[in-house]
Design an enzyme around this catalytic site. Structure first.
Site, short mmCIF file in Angstrom:
data_model
loop_
_atom_site.label_atom_id
_atom_site.label_comp_id
_atom_site.label_asym_id
_atom_site.label_seq_id
_atom_site.Cartn_x
_atom_site.Cartn_y
_atom_site.Cartn_z
N TYR A 150 0.86 -1.20 0.00
CA TYR A 150 0.00 0.00 0.00
C TYR A 150 0.89 1.25 0.00
O TYR A 150 0.67 2.18 -0.76
CB TYR A 150 -0.90 0.00 1.24
CG TYR A 150 -1.89 1.14 1.26
CD1 TYR A 150 -3.17 0.96 0.74
CD2 TYR A 150 -1.54 2.39 1.77
CE1 TYR A 150 -4.08 2.01 0.73
CE2 TYR A 150 -2.44 3.44 1.76
CZ TYR A 150 -3.71 3.26 1.25
OH TYR A 150 -4.60 4.29 1.24
N PHE A 196 -8.60 19.88 -24.40
CA PHE A 196 -9.04 18.50 -24.47
C PHE A 196 -10.29 18.41 -23.60
O PHE A 196 -10.40 19.10 -22.60
CB PHE A 196 -7.95 17.51 -24.01
CG PHE A 196 -8.44 16.10 -24.19
CD1 PHE A 196 -8.57 15.59 -25.47
CD2 PHE A 196 -8.84 15.33 -23.11
CE1 PHE A 196 -9.09 14.30 -25.66
CE2 PHE A 196 -9.36 14.05 -23.30
CZ PHE A 196 -9.48 13.54 -24.58
N THR A 197 -11.22 17.54 -24.01
CA THR A 197 -12.55 17.51 -23.38
C THR A 197 -12.51 17.45 -21.85
O THR A 197 -13.12 18.28 -21.17
CB THR A 197 -13.36 16.30 -23.90
OG1 THR A 197 -12.55 15.12 -23.77
CG2 THR A 197 -13.75 16.48 -25.37
N PHE A 257 -21.03 13.58 -24.98
CA PHE A 257 -20.70 12.59 -26.00
C PHE A 257 -20.53 11.19 -25.42
O PHE A 257 -20.67 10.20 -26.12
CB PHE A 257 -19.42 12.99 -26.77
CG PHE A 257 -18.20 13.11 -25.90
CD1 PHE A 257 -17.92 14.29 -25.23
CD2 PHE A 257 -17.33 12.05 -25.76
CE1 PHE A 257 -16.80 14.41 -24.43
CE2 PHE A 257 -16.19 12.15 -24.96
CZ PHE A 257 -15.93 13.33 -24.29
N ARG A 279 -15.42 13.74 -33.05
CA ARG A 279 -14.63 14.79 -32.42
C ARG A 279 -15.04 16.11 -33.07
O ARG A 279 -14.34 16.68 -33.87
CB ARG A 279 -13.13 14.54 -32.58
CG ARG A 279 -12.61 13.27 -31.93
CD ARG A 279 -12.33 13.31 -30.44
NE ARG A 279 -13.42 13.42 -29.54
CZ ARG A 279 -13.33 13.22 -28.22
NH1 ARG A 279 -12.18 12.91 -27.66
NH2 ARG A 279 -14.36 13.33 -27.43
N LYS A 331 -1.99 6.30 -22.95
CA LYS A 331 -1.38 6.62 -24.24
C LYS A 331 0.14 6.59 -24.07
O LYS A 331 0.80 5.71 -24.58
CB LYS A 331 -1.85 8.00 -24.73
CG LYS A 331 -3.34 8.07 -25.05
CD LYS A 331 -3.75 9.49 -25.36
CE LYS A 331 -5.25 9.67 -25.49
NZ LYS A 331 -5.81 9.33 -26.79
N ASP A 357 0.86 18.75 -21.32
CA ASP A 357 0.10 17.50 -21.38
C ASP A 357 0.86 16.60 -22.35
O ASP A 357 0.85 16.82 -23.57
CB ASP A 357 -1.33 17.75 -21.86
CG ASP A 357 -2.15 16.45 -21.98
OD1 ASP A 357 -1.53 15.37 -21.98
OD2 ASP A 357 -3.38 16.53 -22.09
N1 F0G Z 1 -5.00 14.54 -22.46
C1 F0G Z 1 -5.07 14.12 -23.74
C2 F0G Z 1 -4.29 14.82 -24.79
C3 F0G Z 1 -5.86 13.00 -24.05
O1 F0G Z 1 -5.92 12.59 -25.30
C4 F0G Z 1 -6.57 12.34 -23.01
C5 F0G Z 1 -7.42 11.21 -23.30
C6 F0G Z 1 -6.46 12.84 -21.71
C7 F0G Z 1 -5.66 13.94 -21.47
C8 F0G Z 1 -7.20 12.22 -20.58
O2 F0G Z 1 -6.58 11.01 -20.23
O3 F0G Z 1 -8.29 9.25 -20.77
O4 F0G Z 1 -6.35 8.78 -19.26
O5 F0G Z 1 -8.19 10.24 -18.51
N2 F0G Z 1 -7.77 10.87 -24.45
C9 F0G Z 1 -8.58 9.70 -24.78
C10 F0G Z 1 -8.93 9.71 -26.24
C11 F0G Z 1 -9.78 9.52 -23.93
O6 F0G Z 1 -9.68 8.82 -26.64
O7 F0G Z 1 -8.44 10.55 -26.99
P1 F0G Z 1 -7.40 9.76 -19.66
#
Ligand code: F0G
Length: 450
Positions: free
Chosen positions: A48, A100-101, A423, A357, A234, A191
């Site tokens: 832990y 980013f979303t 979405f 997108r 990623k 990022d």
């Molecule tokens: N930043 C970028 C540039 C991303 O593409 C993503 C996720 C995140 C942050 C958030 O990371 O998913 O680990 O919480 N992109 C995915 C996509 C969801 O399908 O493009 P996460």
């Protein structure tokens, strides 16, 4: 597939994986692990608190990025939650090359707003600009002037800019933007979720850096920033995330948020097995042979589709092939979600699951009006080390068929519209019987079992 699409509310996130032939929804958490990554999972140190697996990961990240402090988190958006919770106050601004979303959702949740300052040329669909993710320095200075530096929580630059087609940022742009932020006392955050693709493009497109190693380029970029975060779904080809911090005091100012939201400071919501795999994955992200595979397959797919006349985002970027829905289905008005309709057509005609997108992935303005996206894209992601080139050929063939029948595609409208990140969970329906007609035409060409 028509029945499944209706059950899913014309939302590809709501489909069952078993009903899909080619899953090109995302490259997130679905990259294939290497034998070395899997081997790493066999030798974790499970605890832990104080797990040696965590310290191995932290040391590897310090070796690559030169930042000493590491806050682990279960994925990228968890890092975004921590950063936003710590730095964003109501009325604050966060500067980005592009949003980013999930990053944006956390900022707006806390009463902040996002300013997107990518160069105008970055939003032109077909182009030969090598670094479309570059920030506009004039817009940056003007924004700081308008907002006041004290009102800017931080500047977040995204490598491999996702929502404009996986487009890279140049080293020069990272350097110039961070110098401006530094001059105004604004924290800079990278990022790095899509850094591996960005590094590949720097290596092949930046004359000045073609003789530098991937590690040297990485360090040159990292040296500009105060903090770096990433989704290890990623970057690192596994599942997890982390925030890296240069300054000790800054690190301590966020430390308490990790046990509160994620888990203890030496696992951050991740399994120790995954941490071991990820640590190997970070090394692999610094290997030009490994990081070339994705962008090369994407370029192959994009070039062939362009030859057929299909409107694609060019130059080909990272993470996936991006179809320009604005031109592809130019007869569908933006309020009927052209990219959302096109992504459904790809599923109906080929069992290919992509991701919208565009406007569907935006949130409404405060007054309830639609916020139209600057680009309407369908992303066909190529998770790393997953597909063969013959599978890519299949996709090209079906996309071409859909393009030849594009006039048959109609719009979508919401039947259930959530206020946040709509979405993911929203449900829609077709504005006419276009899906039935499209499927009938497909069956006439391919028969019942395709
Ligand atoms: N930043 C970028 C540039 C991303 O593409 C993503 C996720 C995140 C942050 C958030 O990371 O998913 O680990 O919480 N992109 C995915 C996509 C969801 O399908 O493009 P996460």
């Amino acid at each position: 597939r028509l029945g499944k699409m209706k059950e899913a509310g014309f939302n590809t996130f709501q489909l069952h994986n078993g009903d899909i032939f080619m899953d090109m929804l995302t490259d997130s958490g679905v990259n294939a692990m290497s034998d070395q990554m899997l081997a790493g999972m066999m030798t974790p140190d499970d605890a832990y608190a104080g797990s040696e697996s965590f310290f191995r990961m932290r040391d590897k990240l310090e070796e690559i990025f030169g930042m000493k402090y590491c806050l682990p988190a279960h994925q990228g958006r968890a890092c975004e939650n921590i950063l936003a919770t710590r730095f964003v106050k109501p009325g604050n601004c966060v500067i980005m090359n592009y949003h980013f979303t999930t990053a944006k959702a956390h900022i707006t949740r806390l009463g902040g707003h996002v300013e997107e300052l990518v160069k105008d040329e970055g939003l032109v669909s077909q182009s030969d600009l090598p670094f479309k993710g570059d920030i506009d320095l004039d817009k940056l200075e003007a924004c700081i002037e308008k907002e006041g530096a004290d009102n800017v929580s931080f500047m977040r630059l995204e490598a491999g800019t996702n929502l404009i087609g996986g487009q890279p940022v140049s080293v020069q742009s990272f350097k110039d933007a961070c110098a401006v932020a530094r001059k105004h006392g604004i924290l800079s955050v990278l990022d790095a979720s899509l850094l591996q693709d960005n590094l590949y493009f720097i290596k092949i497109r930046d004359e000045e850096r073609k003789d530098m190693s991937v590690r040297e380029i990485t360090r040159e970029i990292a040296d500009q920033f105060d903090m770096i975060y990433f989704s290890a779904r990623k970057f690192g080809f596994a599942r997890g995330g982390a925030i890296l911090v240069r300054d000790e005091e800054l690190f301590h100012s966020m430390e308490d948020l990790v046990p509160m939201f994620e888990g203890f400071l030496t696992y951050g919501g991740m399994s120790v097995r995954e941490i071991e795999a990820m640590t190997v994955g970070f090394d692999e992200s610094m290997d030009m042979d490994i990081i070339s595979h994705g962008p090369q397959f994407i370029k192959y797919c994009v070039d062939k589709l362009v030859d057929y006349g299909v409107p694609m985002i060019t130059p080909a970027g990272g993470l996936g092939a991006h179809v320009d829905a604005t031109s592809f289905v130019s007869h569908i008005p933006q309020q009927e979600y052209p990219a959302g309709a096109l992504v459904c057509a790809f599923y109906l005609c080929g069992g290919i699951r992509g991701m919208e997108r565009g406007t569907l992935s935006e949130e409404r303005n405060a007054d309830g009006s639609e916020r139209f996206a600057s680009m309407e894209l369908v992303r066909l992601a190529l998770p790393r080390r997953v597909f063969t080139l013959s599978q890519v050929e299949y996709v090209i063939d079906r996309v071409k068929w859909v393009y030849d029948h594009r006039d048959m595609i109609g719009g979508l409208r919401f039947v259930h519209e959530p206020a946040t990140l709509r979405f993911f969970t929203g449900r829609l329906e077709a504005t006419s019987d276009w899906p039935e007609k499209l499927v009938a035409a497909y069956k006439a060409d391919f028969g019942e079992d395709q």
